[in-house]
Design a protein around this motif. Sequence first.
Motif: not given
Length: 614
Positions: A127, A161, A165-168, A170, A518, A579
Amino acid sequence: MICDQFSAELFQIEGPQPVPVLCNSTISANASQSNGATNDFCGKVWDTCQNISILNSPFAPSLQGRAGVPGNSTYSKMTDLWQSKSEFCNAFGGDSGNGSMCFDGEPISLNNTETPSPPNGLCLEKIGNGSSYLNLVAHPDGSSRIFLSDQQGKIWLATVPDEDSGKTLELDELNPFVDLTDEVYFSSEFGLMGMAFHPNFAQNGRFFVSFNCDKIKWPGCSGRCSCNSDVNCDPSKLASNNGASPCQYHSVISEFTANGTTSEVSLATRANPTEVRRIFTMGLPFTSHHAGQILFGPTDGYLYFMMGDGGSTGDTYNFSQNKKSLLGKIMRLDVDNIPSAKEIDTLGLWGNYSIPKDNPFSEDTELQPEIWALGLRNPWRCSFDSERPSYFLCADVGQDQYEEVDIITKGGNYGWRAYEGPYLYSPPLSPGGNTSVNSTNPIFPIMGYNHSTVNKKEGSASITGGYFYRSMTDPCTYGSYLYADLYAGNMWAGIETPQDSGNFSSRSISFSCARDSPIQCESLPGSSLPALGYIFSFGEDNKKDVYLLTSKGVYRVVRPSRCSYACSKENATAAGSPNRGTSTPSSGSWLRVAFNNVMLFLSSSLLLILGFVF
Protein backbone atom coordinates in the motif's frame (compact mmCIF):
# COMPACT_ATOMS: atom_id res chain seq x y z
CA MET A 1 -11.28 4.87 33.70
CA ILE A 2 -10.60 7.16 30.74
CA CYS A 3 -13.34 8.35 28.38
CA ASP A 4 -12.45 8.32 24.68
CA GLN A 5 -15.01 9.26 22.05
CA PHE A 6 -13.31 7.05 19.45
CA SER A 7 -14.05 3.87 21.39
CA ALA A 8 -17.42 3.80 19.67
CA GLU A 9 -15.71 2.42 16.57
CA LEU A 10 -15.82 -0.90 18.42
CA PHE A 11 -19.48 -1.18 17.66
CA GLN A 12 -19.54 -0.22 13.99
CA ILE A 13 -20.18 -3.81 12.94
CA GLU A 14 -22.80 -4.57 10.36
CA GLY A 15 -25.33 -7.31 10.84
CA PRO A 16 -28.29 -8.17 13.08
CA GLN A 17 -26.29 -9.92 15.82
CA PRO A 18 -26.63 -8.66 19.41
CA VAL A 19 -24.10 -6.07 20.58
CA PRO A 20 -22.47 -6.08 24.04
CA VAL A 21 -24.25 -4.02 26.67
CA LEU A 22 -22.96 -2.54 29.90
CA CYS A 23 -23.51 -4.72 32.94
CA ASN A 24 -26.18 -3.07 35.02
CA SER A 25 -27.21 -4.67 38.30
CA THR A 26 -30.46 -2.70 38.34
CA ILE A 27 -31.83 -4.35 35.19
CA SER A 28 -32.70 -7.66 36.71
CA ALA A 29 -31.83 -8.96 40.14
CA ASN A 30 -32.24 -12.54 38.94
CA ALA A 31 -30.45 -12.19 35.61
CA SER A 32 -27.45 -14.37 34.87
CA GLN A 33 -24.76 -11.72 34.61
CA SER A 34 -21.00 -11.72 34.88
CA ASN A 35 -19.56 -11.21 38.35
CA GLY A 36 -18.76 -7.59 37.60
CA ALA A 37 -22.45 -6.77 37.13
CA THR A 38 -22.89 -6.24 40.85
CA ASN A 39 -20.51 -3.29 40.51
CA ASP A 40 -23.02 -1.53 38.26
CA PHE A 41 -20.48 -0.80 35.53
CA CYS A 42 -23.06 1.12 33.51
CA GLY A 43 -23.40 3.51 36.44
CA LYS A 44 -19.63 3.94 36.61
CA VAL A 45 -19.55 4.86 32.93
CA TRP A 46 -22.23 7.49 33.48
CA ASP A 47 -20.49 8.93 36.53
CA THR A 48 -17.14 9.17 34.74
CA CYS A 49 -18.11 10.14 31.20
CA GLN A 50 -21.35 12.08 31.45
CA ASN A 51 -19.76 15.46 30.69
CA ILE A 52 -17.35 14.35 27.93
CA SER A 53 -17.85 15.98 24.53
CA ILE A 54 -19.13 13.70 21.76
CA LEU A 55 -19.03 16.25 18.95
CA ASN A 56 -17.19 15.11 15.81
CA SER A 57 -16.62 11.66 17.29
CA PRO A 58 -17.14 8.56 15.12
CA PHE A 59 -20.30 7.50 16.96
CA ALA A 60 -22.13 10.82 16.80
CA PRO A 61 -23.70 10.12 13.35
CA SER A 62 -24.61 6.57 14.37
CA LEU A 63 -26.75 7.86 17.25
CA GLN A 64 -28.96 10.02 15.07
CA GLY A 65 -32.50 8.74 15.31
CA ARG A 66 -31.57 5.94 17.70
CA ALA A 67 -32.08 5.29 21.38
CA GLY A 68 -34.36 8.29 21.55
CA VAL A 69 -31.88 10.74 20.00
CA PRO A 70 -33.52 13.11 17.48
CA GLY A 71 -32.34 12.75 13.88
CA ASN A 72 -31.22 16.38 13.73
CA SER A 73 -29.54 16.34 17.15
CA THR A 74 -26.56 18.64 17.80
CA TYR A 75 -26.20 17.65 21.44
CA SER A 76 -22.59 17.53 22.61
CA LYS A 77 -22.66 15.64 25.93
CA MET A 78 -24.30 12.61 27.46
CA THR A 79 -26.17 14.83 29.91
CA ASP A 80 -27.73 16.63 26.92
CA LEU A 81 -29.23 13.36 25.76
CA TRP A 82 -30.21 11.63 29.00
CA GLN A 83 -31.46 13.29 32.13
CA SER A 84 -30.24 10.73 34.64
CA LYS A 85 -28.12 7.67 35.23
CA SER A 86 -31.16 5.42 35.30
CA GLU A 87 -32.38 6.76 31.94
CA PHE A 88 -28.95 6.18 30.36
CA CYS A 89 -28.65 2.66 31.77
CA ASN A 90 -32.16 1.78 30.65
CA ALA A 91 -30.91 2.50 27.12
CA PHE A 92 -27.44 0.95 27.29
CA GLY A 93 -27.37 -1.28 30.35
CA GLY A 94 -28.31 -4.91 30.42
CA ASP A 95 -27.36 -8.41 31.44
CA SER A 96 -26.13 -11.54 29.73
CA GLY A 97 -29.57 -12.92 29.06
CA ASN A 98 -31.76 -12.71 25.98
CA GLY A 99 -28.83 -13.29 23.61
CA SER A 100 -26.97 -10.21 24.75
CA MET A 101 -23.42 -9.96 26.08
CA CYS A 102 -22.73 -7.90 29.18
CA PHE A 103 -19.42 -6.06 29.65
CA ASP A 104 -18.35 -5.40 33.25
CA GLY A 105 -15.20 -3.35 32.75
CA GLU A 106 -12.85 -6.26 33.30
CA PRO A 107 -10.50 -7.76 30.66
CA ILE A 108 -12.24 -10.24 28.39
CA SER A 109 -10.63 -13.18 26.65
CA LEU A 110 -11.88 -15.45 23.93
CA ASN A 111 -13.23 -18.72 25.26
CA ASN A 112 -11.22 -20.83 22.85
CA THR A 113 -9.84 -24.17 23.98
CA GLU A 114 -8.37 -25.05 20.59
CA THR A 115 -4.64 -25.68 20.48
CA PRO A 116 -3.26 -22.80 18.38
CA SER A 117 -1.29 -23.60 15.28
CA PRO A 118 0.87 -21.43 13.02
CA PRO A 119 -0.85 -19.96 9.95
CA ASN A 120 -0.52 -21.67 6.58
CA GLY A 121 0.89 -18.48 5.13
CA LEU A 122 0.89 -14.72 5.41
CA CYS A 123 -0.90 -12.74 2.71
CA LEU A 124 0.39 -9.22 2.08
CA GLU A 125 -0.77 -6.24 0.07
CA LYS A 126 1.52 -3.37 -0.88
CA ILE A 127 0.00 0.00 0.00
CA GLY A 128 3.00 2.31 -0.01
CA ASN A 129 6.08 3.12 -2.08
CA GLY A 130 8.64 5.83 -1.58
CA SER A 131 10.75 6.24 1.50
CA SER A 132 12.22 3.32 3.40
CA TYR A 133 10.34 3.86 6.65
CA LEU A 134 11.81 2.67 9.92
CA ASN A 135 8.91 3.30 12.31
CA LEU A 136 5.11 3.09 12.15
CA VAL A 137 3.07 4.28 15.13
CA ALA A 138 -0.73 4.39 15.39
CA HIS A 139 -2.23 7.83 15.99
CA PRO A 140 -3.21 8.06 19.67
CA ASP A 141 -6.68 9.34 18.75
CA GLY A 142 -7.79 5.83 17.75
CA SER A 143 -8.41 6.76 14.12
CA SER A 144 -7.15 5.15 10.92
CA ARG A 145 -4.20 7.54 10.83
CA ILE A 146 -0.61 6.53 11.48
CA PHE A 147 2.77 8.21 11.82
CA LEU A 148 5.67 7.02 9.68
CA SER A 149 9.31 8.03 10.03
CA ASP A 150 12.38 7.47 7.93
CA GLN A 151 15.97 7.13 9.04
CA GLN A 152 16.98 10.48 7.54
CA GLY A 153 14.88 12.39 10.07
CA LYS A 154 11.37 13.06 8.77
CA ILE A 155 8.02 12.03 10.28
CA TRP A 156 4.83 11.93 8.21
CA LEU A 157 1.15 11.69 9.08
CA ALA A 158 -0.67 9.21 6.86
CA THR A 159 -4.15 7.72 6.53
CA VAL A 160 -4.51 3.95 6.11
CA PRO A 161 -7.04 2.84 3.47
CA ASP A 162 -9.68 0.21 4.17
CA GLU A 163 -8.75 -3.27 3.05
CA ASP A 164 -10.32 -4.21 -0.31
CA SER A 165 -10.71 -0.54 -1.20
CA GLY A 166 -7.92 -0.75 -3.76
CA LYS A 167 -6.44 2.44 -2.33
CA THR A 168 -2.94 3.22 -1.08
CA LEU A 169 -1.60 5.20 1.87
CA GLU A 170 -2.69 8.83 1.87
CA LEU A 171 0.56 10.67 2.53
CA ASP A 172 2.12 13.90 1.30
CA GLU A 173 5.85 13.21 0.97
CA LEU A 174 6.57 16.91 0.42
CA ASN A 175 4.89 18.02 3.65
CA PRO A 176 6.08 15.99 6.63
CA PHE A 177 4.56 16.24 10.09
CA VAL A 178 7.98 17.35 11.31
CA ASP A 179 11.42 17.58 9.65
CA LEU A 180 14.45 16.99 11.89
CA THR A 181 17.02 16.33 9.19
CA ASP A 182 19.19 19.26 10.37
CA GLU A 183 19.60 17.63 13.78
CA VAL A 184 19.77 13.97 12.76
CA TYR A 185 23.02 12.36 11.63
CA PHE A 186 22.17 9.76 9.00
CA SER A 187 24.23 6.83 7.76
CA SER A 188 23.73 3.07 7.53
CA GLU A 189 23.96 2.70 11.34
CA PHE A 190 22.65 6.11 12.40
CA GLY A 191 19.54 8.22 11.99
CA LEU A 192 16.07 8.72 13.43
CA MET A 193 15.65 5.42 15.26
CA GLY A 194 12.40 5.73 17.18
CA MET A 195 9.34 7.84 17.98
CA ALA A 196 6.70 7.63 20.68
CA PHE A 197 3.58 9.68 21.30
CA HIS A 198 2.56 10.47 24.85
CA PRO A 199 -0.46 8.46 26.03
CA ASN A 200 -2.28 11.79 26.40
CA PHE A 201 -1.03 13.21 23.10
CA ALA A 202 -4.56 14.09 21.98
CA GLN A 203 -4.72 16.50 24.95
CA ASN A 204 -1.11 17.61 25.55
CA GLY A 205 0.49 17.30 22.10
CA ARG A 206 3.70 15.80 23.50
CA PHE A 207 5.77 13.38 21.43
CA PHE A 208 9.32 12.06 21.63
CA VAL A 209 11.94 11.24 19.04
CA SER A 210 15.04 9.06 19.43
CA PHE A 211 17.86 9.87 17.02
CA ASN A 212 21.61 10.05 16.56
CA CYS A 213 23.60 13.24 16.17
CA ASP A 214 27.17 14.23 15.28
CA LYS A 215 28.78 16.70 17.69
CA ILE A 216 31.02 18.00 14.92
CA LYS A 217 28.09 18.92 12.68
CA TRP A 218 25.46 20.03 15.21
CA PRO A 219 26.19 22.26 18.23
CA GLY A 220 23.23 20.77 20.09
CA CYS A 221 24.92 17.36 20.10
CA SER A 222 26.74 17.26 23.40
CA GLY A 223 26.65 14.99 26.40
CA ARG A 224 28.63 12.61 28.57
CA CYS A 225 30.52 9.76 26.96
CA SER A 226 29.30 6.25 27.80
CA CYS A 227 32.97 5.20 27.93
CA ASN A 228 34.05 6.71 31.25
CA SER A 229 35.75 5.92 34.54
CA ASP A 230 32.48 4.76 36.13
CA VAL A 231 32.46 1.77 33.76
CA ASN A 232 36.25 1.22 33.70
CA CYS A 233 36.61 2.67 30.20
CA ASP A 234 39.01 5.40 29.05
CA PRO A 235 37.91 7.08 25.78
CA SER A 236 41.45 8.29 25.13
CA LYS A 237 42.51 4.67 24.72
CA LEU A 238 39.81 3.85 22.17
CA ALA A 239 40.89 3.86 18.54
CA SER A 240 38.83 5.69 15.93
CA ASN A 241 36.02 3.57 14.53
CA ASN A 242 35.04 3.92 10.87
CA GLY A 243 36.76 7.30 10.84
CA ALA A 244 34.93 8.61 13.92
CA SER A 245 36.44 9.48 17.27
CA PRO A 246 34.98 7.91 20.45
CA CYS A 247 31.70 9.58 21.42
CA GLN A 248 31.60 11.78 18.34
CA TYR A 249 28.11 10.38 17.79
CA HIS A 250 25.40 10.48 20.43
CA SER A 251 22.07 8.82 21.13
CA VAL A 252 19.43 11.44 21.90
CA ILE A 253 15.80 11.49 23.00
CA SER A 254 14.13 14.87 22.45
CA GLU A 255 10.65 16.06 23.27
CA PHE A 256 8.58 17.99 20.71
CA THR A 257 5.05 19.34 20.63
CA ALA A 258 2.12 19.66 18.25
CA ASN A 259 0.50 22.23 20.54
CA GLY A 260 -0.19 25.62 19.00
CA THR A 261 -0.36 24.31 15.45
CA THR A 262 -4.14 23.87 15.44
CA SER A 263 -7.14 24.47 17.69
CA GLU A 264 -7.35 20.73 18.52
CA VAL A 265 -4.12 18.81 19.02
CA SER A 266 -5.55 15.55 17.66
CA LEU A 267 -6.22 17.31 14.34
CA ALA A 268 -2.68 18.68 13.99
CA THR A 269 -1.02 17.92 10.66
CA ARG A 270 2.23 19.71 11.49
CA ALA A 271 4.36 19.86 14.63
CA ASN A 272 6.79 22.46 15.90
CA PRO A 273 10.33 21.33 14.92
CA THR A 274 11.87 23.23 17.84
CA GLU A 275 12.94 20.94 20.66
CA VAL A 276 10.91 21.42 23.85
CA ARG A 277 13.46 19.70 26.08
CA ARG A 278 16.27 17.20 25.91
CA ILE A 279 15.23 14.00 27.65
CA PHE A 280 18.44 12.02 27.20
CA THR A 281 21.90 12.39 25.60
CA MET A 282 24.74 9.85 25.68
CA GLY A 283 27.94 9.63 23.65
CA LEU A 284 28.58 6.31 21.86
CA PRO A 285 31.98 4.60 22.01
CA PHE A 286 31.74 2.95 18.59
CA THR A 287 29.66 3.35 15.44
CA SER A 288 27.17 0.46 15.73
CA HIS A 289 24.78 -1.37 18.05
CA HIS A 290 22.85 1.52 19.56
CA ALA A 291 19.29 0.31 18.84
CA GLY A 292 17.22 3.41 19.70
CA GLN A 293 13.57 2.36 19.75
CA ILE A 294 11.32 4.06 22.33
CA LEU A 295 7.92 2.89 23.59
CA PHE A 296 5.47 3.99 26.25
CA GLY A 297 4.43 1.20 28.57
CA PRO A 298 0.70 0.53 28.04
CA THR A 299 -0.05 0.14 31.75
CA ASP A 300 2.55 2.25 33.56
CA GLY A 301 2.95 5.20 31.17
CA TYR A 302 6.75 5.16 31.45
CA LEU A 303 9.10 5.54 28.49
CA TYR A 304 11.13 2.43 27.59
CA PHE A 305 14.39 3.07 25.73
CA MET A 306 16.23 0.24 23.97
CA MET A 307 20.02 0.59 23.83
CA GLY A 308 22.62 -1.71 22.22
CA ASP A 309 26.05 -2.59 23.56
CA GLY A 310 27.73 0.27 21.69
CA GLY A 311 29.46 -1.81 19.01
CA SER A 312 32.80 -3.53 18.55
CA THR A 313 32.99 -7.29 18.01
CA GLY A 314 32.01 -9.27 21.07
CA ASP A 315 31.22 -6.20 23.23
CA THR A 316 34.91 -5.65 23.90
CA TYR A 317 34.41 -3.69 27.12
CA ASN A 318 31.64 -5.95 28.43
CA PHE A 319 29.24 -3.01 28.66
CA SER A 320 26.13 -5.23 28.47
CA GLN A 321 26.96 -7.00 31.74
CA ASN A 322 28.32 -3.90 33.48
CA LYS A 323 25.57 -2.72 35.81
CA LYS A 324 27.00 0.81 35.87
CA SER A 325 26.79 1.17 32.08
CA LEU A 326 23.60 1.99 30.17
CA LEU A 327 24.87 0.22 27.05
CA GLY A 328 23.29 -3.15 26.25
CA LYS A 329 20.26 -2.28 28.37
CA ILE A 330 16.58 -1.45 28.28
CA MET A 331 15.89 1.70 30.27
CA ARG A 332 12.66 2.85 31.88
CA LEU A 333 12.20 6.60 32.38
CA ASP A 334 9.54 8.88 33.83
CA VAL A 335 9.11 11.83 31.45
CA ASP A 336 6.11 13.31 33.26
CA ASN A 337 7.96 14.34 36.41
CA ILE A 338 11.00 16.42 35.50
CA PRO A 339 13.48 17.21 38.32
CA SER A 340 15.19 20.56 38.69
CA ALA A 341 18.56 21.12 37.02
CA LYS A 342 20.22 20.87 40.43
CA GLU A 343 18.54 17.51 41.15
CA ILE A 344 19.51 16.18 37.72
CA ASP A 345 23.14 17.09 38.39
CA THR A 346 23.11 15.67 41.92
CA LEU A 347 21.56 12.39 40.77
CA GLY A 348 23.91 12.09 37.79
CA LEU A 349 21.06 11.72 35.30
CA TRP A 350 21.64 11.88 31.54
CA GLY A 351 18.84 14.38 30.90
CA ASN A 352 15.41 15.65 31.88
CA TYR A 353 13.63 12.66 33.38
CA SER A 354 13.07 11.05 36.74
CA ILE A 355 13.45 7.45 37.88
CA PRO A 356 10.36 5.28 38.51
CA LYS A 357 10.52 4.17 42.14
CA ASP A 358 9.92 0.52 41.27
CA ASN A 359 12.80 0.23 38.79
CA PRO A 360 15.05 -2.78 39.57
CA PHE A 361 17.70 -0.65 41.35
CA SER A 362 15.33 -0.64 44.33
CA GLU A 363 16.15 -4.35 44.73
CA ASP A 364 19.66 -4.43 43.22
CA THR A 365 21.65 -1.41 44.37
CA GLU A 366 24.50 -2.19 41.95
CA LEU A 367 22.27 -1.29 38.99
CA GLN A 368 22.12 2.18 37.50
CA PRO A 369 18.62 3.43 38.38
CA GLU A 370 17.57 3.85 34.72
CA ILE A 371 18.02 0.15 33.94
CA TRP A 372 15.00 -2.12 33.48
CA ALA A 373 16.79 -5.10 31.86
CA LEU A 374 20.38 -5.93 30.87
CA GLY A 375 22.55 -8.34 28.87
CA LEU A 376 21.36 -7.34 25.38
CA ARG A 377 23.49 -6.94 22.27
CA ASN A 378 21.34 -4.83 19.94
CA PRO A 379 17.59 -5.05 20.62
CA TRP A 380 15.97 -4.46 17.25
CA ARG A 381 12.24 -3.88 17.53
CA CYS A 382 10.29 -4.56 20.69
CA SER A 383 6.55 -4.55 21.34
CA PHE A 384 3.98 -5.02 24.07
CA ASP A 385 1.22 -7.52 23.40
CA SER A 386 -1.95 -5.42 23.14
CA GLU A 387 -3.98 -8.24 24.72
CA ARG A 388 -1.47 -9.08 27.50
CA PRO A 389 0.69 -6.02 28.21
CA SER A 390 2.89 -8.01 30.59
CA TYR A 391 4.25 -9.77 27.49
CA PHE A 392 7.00 -7.36 26.44
CA LEU A 393 8.96 -9.04 23.64
CA CYS A 394 12.24 -7.88 22.13
CA ALA A 395 14.26 -9.31 19.27
CA ASP A 396 18.01 -9.16 19.93
CA VAL A 397 20.49 -9.26 17.04
CA GLY A 398 23.16 -11.94 17.42
CA GLN A 399 26.91 -11.90 16.78
CA ASP A 400 27.93 -14.95 14.76
CA GLN A 401 25.51 -17.73 15.52
CA TYR A 402 22.01 -17.02 16.88
CA GLU A 403 19.17 -14.48 16.52
CA GLU A 404 16.78 -14.40 19.46
CA VAL A 405 13.42 -13.24 20.82
CA ASP A 406 13.15 -12.57 24.56
CA ILE A 407 10.34 -11.86 27.01
CA ILE A 408 11.60 -8.78 28.83
CA THR A 409 11.01 -8.75 32.57
CA LYS A 410 11.97 -6.42 35.40
CA GLY A 411 15.65 -6.85 36.21
CA GLY A 412 16.06 -9.66 33.66
CA ASN A 413 19.56 -10.51 32.44
CA TYR A 414 19.56 -11.86 28.87
CA GLY A 415 23.08 -13.21 28.93
CA TRP A 416 25.12 -11.28 26.36
CA ARG A 417 28.16 -11.47 26.21
CA ALA A 418 28.46 -14.58 28.35
CA TYR A 419 25.88 -16.13 26.05
CA GLU A 420 24.76 -15.60 22.48
CA GLY A 421 21.22 -16.85 22.64
CA PRO A 422 21.37 -20.33 24.24
CA TYR A 423 25.05 -20.79 23.40
CA LEU A 424 28.09 -19.90 25.50
CA TYR A 425 30.11 -17.11 23.88
CA SER A 426 33.87 -16.54 24.07
CA PRO A 427 34.81 -12.93 23.22
CA PRO A 428 37.98 -12.46 21.15
CA LEU A 429 39.13 -9.48 23.27
CA SER A 430 38.40 -8.55 26.89
CA PRO A 431 40.07 -5.27 27.90
CA GLY A 432 36.94 -4.48 29.89
CA GLY A 433 37.07 -7.74 31.82
CA ASN A 434 34.65 -10.65 31.86
CA THR A 435 31.55 -11.53 33.81
CA SER A 436 31.36 -14.99 35.36
CA VAL A 437 28.85 -17.17 33.55
CA ASN A 438 27.54 -18.41 36.88
CA SER A 439 26.81 -14.86 38.07
CA THR A 440 24.63 -13.83 35.12
CA ASN A 441 21.65 -16.10 35.87
CA PRO A 442 20.55 -15.57 32.26
CA ILE A 443 17.02 -15.68 30.88
CA PHE A 444 17.24 -17.67 27.65
CA PRO A 445 15.34 -16.85 24.45
CA ILE A 446 11.79 -18.08 23.90
CA MET A 447 12.28 -18.16 20.11
CA GLY A 448 15.01 -17.63 17.55
CA TYR A 449 17.03 -19.15 14.75
CA ASN A 450 20.58 -20.10 13.86
CA HIS A 451 22.49 -18.16 11.22
CA SER A 452 23.20 -21.43 9.45
CA THR A 453 19.53 -21.84 8.57
CA VAL A 454 19.14 -18.55 6.66
CA ASN A 455 20.98 -16.26 4.28
CA LYS A 456 23.74 -18.67 3.35
CA LYS A 457 24.76 -16.48 0.43
CA GLU A 458 25.15 -13.38 2.59
CA GLY A 459 26.80 -15.38 5.35
CA SER A 460 24.94 -13.44 8.01
CA ALA A 461 21.54 -12.81 9.55
CA SER A 462 19.85 -10.06 11.53
CA ILE A 463 16.52 -10.44 13.29
CA THR A 464 13.66 -7.93 13.06
CA GLY A 465 11.17 -8.21 15.91
CA GLY A 466 7.45 -7.90 15.31
CA TYR A 467 4.11 -8.19 17.09
CA PHE A 468 1.63 -10.60 18.52
CA TYR A 469 -0.98 -10.54 15.78
CA ARG A 470 -4.27 -9.36 17.33
CA SER A 471 -6.33 -8.41 14.29
CA MET A 472 -9.23 -10.50 13.05
CA THR A 473 -8.31 -9.67 9.45
CA ASP A 474 -6.44 -12.98 9.42
CA PRO A 475 -8.08 -15.10 12.14
CA CYS A 476 -5.70 -18.00 11.50
CA THR A 477 -2.74 -15.82 12.48
CA TYR A 478 -4.44 -14.40 15.58
CA GLY A 479 -2.28 -14.88 18.67
CA SER A 480 0.92 -15.68 16.74
CA TYR A 481 4.05 -13.62 17.31
CA LEU A 482 5.40 -12.54 13.92
CA TYR A 483 9.07 -11.82 13.30
CA ALA A 484 11.46 -11.84 10.36
CA ASP A 485 15.02 -11.70 9.15
CA LEU A 486 16.32 -8.42 7.75
CA TYR A 487 17.19 -10.03 4.43
CA ALA A 488 13.49 -10.74 3.74
CA GLY A 489 13.84 -14.39 2.84
CA ASN A 490 12.36 -15.71 6.07
CA MET A 491 9.46 -14.97 8.40
CA TRP A 492 8.34 -16.89 11.45
CA ALA A 493 5.21 -17.30 13.55
CA GLY A 494 5.66 -18.12 17.22
CA ILE A 495 2.96 -19.96 19.15
CA GLU A 496 2.67 -20.21 22.94
CA THR A 497 1.36 -23.56 24.19
CA PRO A 498 -0.37 -23.63 26.56
CA GLN A 499 -1.36 -19.99 26.73
CA ASP A 500 0.37 -17.91 29.41
CA SER A 501 2.95 -20.66 29.97
CA GLY A 502 5.92 -18.86 28.45
CA ASN A 503 6.61 -21.96 26.34
CA PHE A 504 6.91 -21.03 22.68
CA SER A 505 7.57 -22.86 19.47
CA SER A 506 8.01 -21.20 16.11
CA ARG A 507 8.19 -22.22 12.51
CA SER A 508 9.04 -20.54 9.26
CA ILE A 509 5.94 -19.42 7.37
CA SER A 510 5.44 -18.73 3.70
CA PHE A 511 4.27 -15.34 2.52
CA SER A 512 2.82 -14.04 -0.72
CA CYS A 513 1.50 -10.85 -2.21
CA ALA A 514 -2.21 -10.57 -2.99
CA ARG A 515 -3.01 -10.70 -6.70
CA ASP A 516 -5.21 -7.61 -6.33
CA SER A 517 -2.68 -5.63 -4.26
CA PRO A 518 -3.22 -1.86 -4.75
CA ILE A 519 0.45 -1.63 -5.76
CA GLN A 520 1.75 -4.63 -7.68
CA CYS A 521 4.53 -6.52 -5.92
CA GLU A 522 7.78 -7.47 -7.55
CA SER A 523 8.91 -11.10 -7.45
CA LEU A 524 12.30 -12.49 -6.58
CA PRO A 525 14.05 -14.01 -9.60
CA GLY A 526 13.66 -17.78 -9.54
CA SER A 527 11.39 -17.66 -6.47
CA SER A 528 7.70 -17.46 -5.66
CA LEU A 529 8.42 -14.98 -2.84
CA PRO A 530 7.65 -11.30 -3.30
CA ALA A 531 10.73 -9.08 -3.47
CA LEU A 532 10.41 -7.17 -0.20
CA GLY A 533 14.01 -5.99 -0.10
CA TYR A 534 15.12 -5.58 3.53
CA ILE A 535 12.54 -5.93 6.31
CA PHE A 536 13.49 -3.03 8.55
CA SER A 537 10.59 -3.09 10.97
CA PHE A 538 6.99 -4.05 11.73
CA GLY A 539 4.13 -1.76 12.72
CA GLU A 540 0.63 -1.99 14.19
CA ASP A 541 -2.32 0.36 13.67
CA ASN A 542 -5.34 1.06 15.86
CA LYS A 543 -7.26 -1.85 14.32
CA LYS A 544 -4.31 -4.10 15.28
CA ASP A 545 -3.54 -4.80 11.64
CA VAL A 546 0.18 -5.48 11.20
CA TYR A 547 2.51 -3.89 8.65
CA LEU A 548 5.95 -4.65 7.26
CA LEU A 549 8.24 -1.69 6.62
CA THR A 550 10.74 -2.69 3.98
CA SER A 551 13.21 -1.16 1.56
CA LYS A 552 10.64 -1.78 -1.19
CA GLY A 553 7.67 -0.15 0.52
CA VAL A 554 4.88 -0.64 3.07
CA TYR A 555 3.00 -3.96 3.19
CA ARG A 556 -0.09 -4.90 5.22
CA VAL A 557 -1.16 -8.37 6.36
CA VAL A 558 -4.55 -9.09 4.76
CA ARG A 559 -7.10 -11.89 4.47
CA PRO A 560 -5.51 -15.30 3.69
CA SER A 561 -7.95 -16.02 0.85
CA ARG A 562 -6.54 -13.13 -1.17
CA CYS A 563 -3.39 -15.25 -1.57
CA SER A 564 -5.31 -18.56 -1.78
CA TYR A 565 -4.14 -19.62 1.68
CA ALA A 566 -6.59 -21.95 3.41
CA CYS A 567 -8.05 -20.62 6.66
CA SER A 568 -11.16 -22.32 8.02
CA LYS A 569 -11.77 -19.45 10.43
CA GLU A 570 -12.01 -16.81 7.73
CA ASN A 571 -15.52 -15.63 7.04
CA ALA A 572 -16.40 -17.16 3.69
CA THR A 573 -18.63 -14.25 2.67
CA ALA A 574 -15.84 -11.75 3.22
CA ALA A 575 -13.67 -13.39 0.57
CA GLY A 576 -16.18 -12.64 -2.17
CA SER A 577 -17.25 -9.25 -0.92
CA PRO A 578 -15.83 -6.10 -2.52
CA ASN A 579 -15.83 -4.43 0.87
CA ARG A 580 -15.14 -6.38 4.03
CA GLY A 581 -17.30 -4.02 6.07
CA THR A 582 -20.45 -4.77 4.05
CA SER A 583 -20.53 -8.51 4.60
CA THR A 584 -22.70 -10.12 7.23
CA PRO A 585 -20.62 -12.28 9.55
CA SER A 586 -21.83 -15.56 10.89
CA SER A 587 -22.80 -15.60 14.54
CA GLY A 588 -19.62 -17.41 15.63
CA SER A 589 -17.41 -15.13 13.56
CA TRP A 590 -19.18 -12.03 14.84
CA LEU A 591 -18.73 -13.14 18.45
CA ARG A 592 -15.00 -13.55 17.89
CA VAL A 593 -14.80 -10.08 16.37
CA ALA A 594 -16.90 -8.45 19.06
CA PHE A 595 -15.15 -10.06 22.00
CA ASN A 596 -11.75 -9.40 20.47
CA ASN A 597 -12.52 -5.73 19.93
CA VAL A 598 -13.98 -5.30 23.39
CA MET A 599 -10.93 -6.99 24.89
CA LEU A 600 -8.44 -4.88 22.98
CA PHE A 601 -10.05 -1.53 23.66
CA LEU A 602 -12.44 -1.65 26.57
CA SER A 603 -10.15 -3.66 28.84
CA SER A 604 -7.68 -0.81 28.35
CA SER A 605 -10.41 1.51 29.67
CA LEU A 606 -10.67 3.62 26.50
CA LEU A 607 -14.37 4.13 26.94
CA LEU A 608 -17.24 6.16 25.84
CA ILE A 609 -20.27 3.99 25.48
CA LEU A 610 -22.63 6.05 23.34
CA GLY A 611 -21.76 4.10 20.22
CA PHE A 612 -23.91 1.07 21.00
CA VAL A 613 -26.24 0.32 18.09
CA PHE A 614 -29.39 -1.66 18.74
